[in-house]
Design a protein around this motif. Structure first.
Motif, PDB file in Angstrom:
ATOM      1  N   ARG A  14       0.815  -1.116  -0.053  1.00  0.00           N
ATOM      2  CA  ARG A  14       0.031  -0.021  -0.009  1.00  0.00           C
ATOM      3  C   ARG A  14       0.885   1.213  -0.122  1.00  0.00           C
ATOM      4  O   ARG A  14       0.575   2.229  -0.731  1.00  0.00           O
ATOM      5  CB  ARG A  14      -0.891   0.086   1.091  1.00  0.00           C
ATOM      6  CG  ARG A  14      -1.797   0.875   1.043  1.00  0.00           C
ATOM      7  CD  ARG A  14      -2.825   1.010   2.300  1.00  0.00           C
ATOM      8  NE  ARG A  14      -4.203   1.586   2.221  1.00  0.00           N
ATOM      9  CZ  ARG A  14      -4.188   3.025   1.933  1.00  0.00           C
ATOM     10  NH1 ARG A  14      -3.353   4.026   2.119  1.00  0.00           N
ATOM     11  NH2 ARG A  14      -5.368   3.595   2.018  1.00  0.00           N
ATOM     12  N   THR A  40       1.102   4.374  -2.452  1.00  0.00           N
ATOM     13  CA  THR A  40       0.836   5.824  -2.167  1.00  0.00           C
ATOM     14  C   THR A  40       1.974   6.744  -2.413  1.00  0.00           C
ATOM     15  O   THR A  40       1.808   7.870  -2.526  1.00  0.00           O
ATOM     16  CB  THR A  40       0.275   5.923  -0.672  1.00  0.00           C
ATOM     17  OG1 THR A  40       1.572   5.423   0.127  1.00  0.00           O
ATOM     18  CG2 THR A  40      -1.075   5.198  -0.414  1.00  0.00           C
ATOM     19  N   VAL A  76       1.640   7.992  -5.617  1.00  0.00           N
ATOM     20  CA  VAL A  76       0.580   8.824  -5.753  1.00  0.00           C
ATOM     21  C   VAL A  76       1.209  10.326  -5.091  1.00  0.00           C
ATOM     22  O   VAL A  76       0.983  11.372  -5.709  1.00  0.00           O
ATOM     23  CB  VAL A  76      -0.892   8.363  -4.649  1.00  0.00           C
ATOM     24  CG1 VAL A  76      -1.793   9.687  -4.601  1.00  0.00           C
ATOM     25  CG2 VAL A  76      -1.292   7.164  -5.455  1.00  0.00           C
ATOM     26  N   LYS A  98       0.897  13.686  -7.222  1.00  0.00           N
ATOM     27  CA  LYS A  98       0.338  14.615  -6.816  1.00  0.00           C
ATOM     28  C   LYS A  98       1.009  15.988  -6.792  1.00  0.00           C
ATOM     29  O   LYS A  98       0.748  17.152  -7.254  1.00  0.00           O
ATOM     30  CB  LYS A  98      -0.195  14.419  -5.446  1.00  0.00           C
ATOM     31  CG  LYS A  98      -1.357  13.549  -5.425  1.00  0.00           C
ATOM     32  CD  LYS A  98      -2.018  13.681  -4.060  1.00  0.00           C
ATOM     33  CE  LYS A  98      -3.590  12.980  -3.989  1.00  0.00           C
ATOM     34  NZ  LYS A  98      -4.096  12.779  -2.717  1.00  0.00           N
ATOM     35  N   ALA A 107      -2.151  17.440  -0.697  1.00  0.00           N
ATOM     36  CA  ALA A 107      -1.611  15.979  -0.312  1.00  0.00           C
ATOM     37  C   ALA A 107      -2.839  15.321   0.300  1.00  0.00           C
ATOM     38  O   ALA A 107      -2.967  13.978  -0.272  1.00  0.00           O
ATOM     39  CB  ALA A 107      -0.578  16.256   1.000  1.00  0.00           C
ATOM     40  N   SER A 108      -3.905  16.047   0.890  1.00  0.00           N
ATOM     41  CA  SER A 108      -4.841  15.181   1.215  1.00  0.00           C
ATOM     42  C   SER A 108      -6.274  15.459   0.328  1.00  0.00           C
ATOM     43  O   SER A 108      -6.348  16.437  -0.334  1.00  0.00           O
ATOM     44  CB  SER A 108      -5.365  15.370   2.669  1.00  0.00           C
ATOM     45  OG  SER A 108      -5.929  16.919   2.600  1.00  0.00           O
ATOM     46  N   ASP A 109      -7.214  14.216   0.351  1.00  0.00           N
ATOM     47  CA  ASP A 109      -8.386  14.521  -0.363  1.00  0.00           C
ATOM     48  C   ASP A 109      -9.342  14.045   0.516  1.00  0.00           C
ATOM     49  O   ASP A 109      -9.847  12.855   0.430  1.00  0.00           O
ATOM     50  CB  ASP A 109      -8.210  13.622  -1.733  1.00  0.00           C
ATOM     51  CG  ASP A 109      -9.598  13.651  -2.677  1.00  0.00           C
ATOM     52  OD1 ASP A 109     -10.602  14.136  -2.118  1.00  0.00           O
ATOM     53  OD2 ASP A 109      -9.212  13.456  -3.846  1.00  0.00           O
ATOM     54  N   ARG A 128     -12.191  11.723  -1.241  1.00  0.00           N
ATOM     55  CA  ARG A 128     -11.892  10.248  -1.254  1.00  0.00           C
ATOM     56  C   ARG A 128     -11.950   9.693   0.150  1.00  0.00           C
ATOM     57  O   ARG A 128     -12.171   8.495   0.157  1.00  0.00           O
ATOM     58  CB  ARG A 128     -10.564  10.444  -1.967  1.00  0.00           C
ATOM     59  CG  ARG A 128      -9.614   9.157  -1.988  1.00  0.00           C
ATOM     60  CD  ARG A 128     -10.006   8.198  -2.866  1.00  0.00           C
ATOM     61  NE  ARG A 128      -9.314   6.911  -2.796  1.00  0.00           N
ATOM     62  CZ  ARG A 128      -9.551   5.778  -3.317  1.00  0.00           C
ATOM     63  NH1 ARG A 128     -11.089   5.400  -3.392  1.00  0.00           N
ATOM     64  NH2 ARG A 128      -8.772   4.588  -3.017  1.00  0.00           N
ATOM     65  N   GLU A 129     -11.394  10.333   1.153  1.00  0.00           N
ATOM     66  CA  GLU A 129     -11.056   9.672   2.562  1.00  0.00           C
ATOM     67  C   GLU A 129     -12.533   9.304   2.873  1.00  0.00           C
ATOM     68  O   GLU A 129     -12.789   8.435   3.551  1.00  0.00           O
ATOM     69  CB  GLU A 129     -10.430  10.742   3.468  1.00  0.00           C
ATOM     70  CG  GLU A 129      -9.191  10.725   3.187  1.00  0.00           C
ATOM     71  CD  GLU A 129      -8.245  11.513   4.078  1.00  0.00           C
ATOM     72  OE1 GLU A 129      -8.579  11.589   5.420  1.00  0.00           O
ATOM     73  OE2 GLU A 129      -7.396  12.342   3.699  1.00  0.00           O
ATOM     74  N   GLN A 132     -13.453   6.186   1.221  1.00  0.00           N
ATOM     75  CA  GLN A 132     -12.966   5.117   1.869  1.00  0.00           C
ATOM     76  C   GLN A 132     -13.232   4.677   3.016  1.00  0.00           C
ATOM     77  O   GLN A 132     -13.587   3.512   3.359  1.00  0.00           O
ATOM     78  CB  GLN A 132     -11.464   5.451   1.997  1.00  0.00           C
ATOM     79  CG  GLN A 132     -10.863   5.478   0.394  1.00  0.00           C
ATOM     80  CD  GLN A 132      -9.493   6.099   0.655  1.00  0.00           C
ATOM     81  OE1 GLN A 132      -9.059   7.122   1.180  1.00  0.00           O
ATOM     82  NE2 GLN A 132      -8.291   5.245   0.576  1.00  0.00           N
ATOM     83  N   VAL A 183      -3.718   6.834   6.685  1.00  0.00           N
ATOM     84  CA  VAL A 183      -3.816   7.915   6.044  1.00  0.00           C
ATOM     85  C   VAL A 183      -3.012   9.008   6.382  1.00  0.00           C
ATOM     86  O   VAL A 183      -2.398   9.964   5.459  1.00  0.00           O
ATOM     87  CB  VAL A 183      -5.385   8.110   5.685  1.00  0.00           C
ATOM     88  CG1 VAL A 183      -5.449   9.499   4.960  1.00  0.00           C
ATOM     89  CG2 VAL A 183      -5.854   7.243   4.727  1.00  0.00           C
ATOM     90  N   VAL A 191       0.519   8.655   5.421  1.00  0.00           N
ATOM     91  CA  VAL A 191       0.473   8.868   3.775  1.00  0.00           C
ATOM     92  C   VAL A 191       0.601  10.222   3.364  1.00  0.00           C
ATOM     93  O   VAL A 191       1.312  10.662   2.871  1.00  0.00           O
ATOM     94  CB  VAL A 191      -0.623   8.175   3.232  1.00  0.00           C
ATOM     95  CG1 VAL A 191      -0.563   8.764   1.789  1.00  0.00           C
ATOM     96  CG2 VAL A 191      -0.522   6.732   3.172  1.00  0.00           C
ATOM     97  N   ILE A 192      -0.429  11.198   4.122  1.00  0.00           N
ATOM     98  CA  ILE A 192      -0.316  12.662   3.997  1.00  0.00           C
ATOM     99  C   ILE A 192       1.079  13.086   4.443  1.00  0.00           C
ATOM    100  O   ILE A 192       1.352  14.093   3.799  1.00  0.00           O
ATOM    101  CB  ILE A 192      -1.618  13.011   4.678  1.00  0.00           C
ATOM    102  CG1 ILE A 192      -2.823  12.578   4.274  1.00  0.00           C
ATOM    103  CG2 ILE A 192      -1.518  14.730   4.680  1.00  0.00           C
ATOM    104  CD1 ILE A 192      -4.071  13.098   4.759  1.00  0.00           C
ATOM    105  N   HIS A 239       3.157  12.421   1.669  1.00  0.00           N
ATOM    106  CA  HIS A 239       2.911  13.114   0.525  1.00  0.00           C
ATOM    107  C   HIS A 239       3.629  14.655   0.722  1.00  0.00           C
ATOM    108  O   HIS A 239       4.084  15.258  -0.214  1.00  0.00           O
ATOM    109  CB  HIS A 239       1.569  13.303   0.350  1.00  0.00           C
ATOM    110  CG  HIS A 239       0.864  12.082  -0.083  1.00  0.00           C
ATOM    111  ND1 HIS A 239       1.471  10.975  -0.795  1.00  0.00           N
ATOM    112  CD2 HIS A 239      -0.509  12.058  -0.604  1.00  0.00           C
ATOM    113  CE1 HIS A 239       0.551   9.981  -1.063  1.00  0.00           C
ATOM    114  NE2 HIS A 239      -0.678  10.622  -1.074  1.00  0.00           N
TER     115      HIS A 239
HETATM  116  O1  LIG Z   1      -5.907   8.821  -3.164  1.00  0.00           O
HETATM  117  C1  LIG Z   1      -5.252   9.634  -2.841  1.00  0.00           C
HETATM  118  O2  LIG Z   1      -5.404  10.652  -3.262  1.00  0.00           O
HETATM  119  C2  LIG Z   1      -4.235   9.496  -1.863  1.00  0.00           C
HETATM  120  O3  LIG Z   1      -3.511  10.409  -1.573  1.00  0.00           O
HETATM  121  C3  LIG Z   1      -4.177   8.346  -1.015  1.00  0.00           C
HETATM  122  C4  LIG Z   1      -4.930   8.281   0.180  1.00  0.00           C
HETATM  123  C5  LIG Z   1      -4.800   6.971   0.871  1.00  0.00           C
HETATM  124  O4  LIG Z   1      -3.786   6.601   1.627  1.00  0.00           O
HETATM  125  O5  LIG Z   1      -5.824   6.158   0.755  1.00  0.00           O
HETATM  126  C6  LIG Z   1      -4.121   9.295   1.125  1.00  0.00           C
HETATM  127  C7  LIG Z   1      -4.568  10.748   1.240  1.00  0.00           C
HETATM  128  C8  LIG Z   1      -5.803  11.268   0.689  1.00  0.00           C
HETATM  129  O6  LIG Z   1      -6.462  12.056   1.526  1.00  0.00           O
HETATM  130  C9  LIG Z   1      -6.631  10.081   0.313  1.00  0.00           C
HETATM  131  C10 LIG Z   1      -6.131   8.774   0.084  1.00  0.00           C
END
Ligand SMILES: O=C(O)C(=O)C[C@]1(C(=O)O)C=C[C@@H](O)C=C1
Length: 116
Positions: A33, A37, A40, A44, A51-53, A56-57, A60, A86, A89-90, A93
Motif C-alpha cells: 500500500r 501511495t 501517488v 500529486k 496532499a489530502s483529498d 476520497r477519504e 474510503q 492515511v 501517507v499524507i 505526500h
Molecule cells: O488517493 C489519494 O489521493 C491518496 O493520496 C491516497 C490516500 C490513501 O492513503 O488512501 C491518502 C490521502 C488522501 O487524503 C486520500 C487517500
C-alpha cells in the motif's frame, strides 16, 4: 518458523502461529500500500495537487465501515485504522511535495501539459 517455548499449550502455540502468519501478511500488505501511495505522492506533487483529498477519504471510510460490518469487525476500529494509515501517507505526500531540502520543488517545463 519459530519454535514455540517448551511447555506452551499446543492450542495456544497453534493460534500464535496463525497470528504470526497474519501479522506477516499485514506487513506485506502495508508495504504494498505504501509503495502505491508513494507513487501517488510523486504524481500529486508533479501535478500540484493537495496532499489530502477529504472527499476520497470519506468514500474510503464509508466503504471500509461497510466491509468491516460484513466481516464482523468493529467499524469504529476499521475507521481508526484507516485514519492512522492515511495520516502517515499524507505526511509522506507533504515531504515529497516539499522536496529533498524541505522546499517545494520548482515546476519544470515537463509539468506543463500545454506545449505550444
Ligand atoms: O488517493 C489519494 O489521493 C491518496 O493520496 C491516497 C490516500 C490513501 O492513503 O488512501 C491518502 C490521502 C488522501 O487524503 C486520500 C487517500
Amino acid at each position: 518458523m519459530t519454535t514455540p517455548p517448551a511447555g506452551l499449550p499446543p492450542e495456544l502455540a497453534r493460534l500464535r502461529g496463525s497470528i504470526d502468519n497474519i501479522d506477516a501478511a499485514l506487513v506485506h500488505l502495508l508495504a504494498e500500500r505504501f509503495k502505491a501511495t508513494q507513487q501517488v505522492g510523486v504524481l500529486k506533487a508533479r501535478l500540484g495537487l493537495p496532499a489530502s483529498d477529504p472527499g476520497r477519504e470519506a468514500r474510503q471510510v464509508a466503504r471500509l465501515r461497510d466491509l468491516a460490518h460484513q466481516a464482523d469487525l468493529d467499524p469504529v476500529f476499521a475507521e481508526k485504522f484507516l485514519a492512522f494509515i492515511v495520516e502517515e501517507v499524507i505526511r509522506h505526500h507533504e515531504e515529497i511535495a516539499a522536496g529533498p531540502d524541505g522546499q517545494r520543488a520548482p515546476a519544470t517545463a515537463s509539468d506543463d501539459p500545454v506545449t505550444d
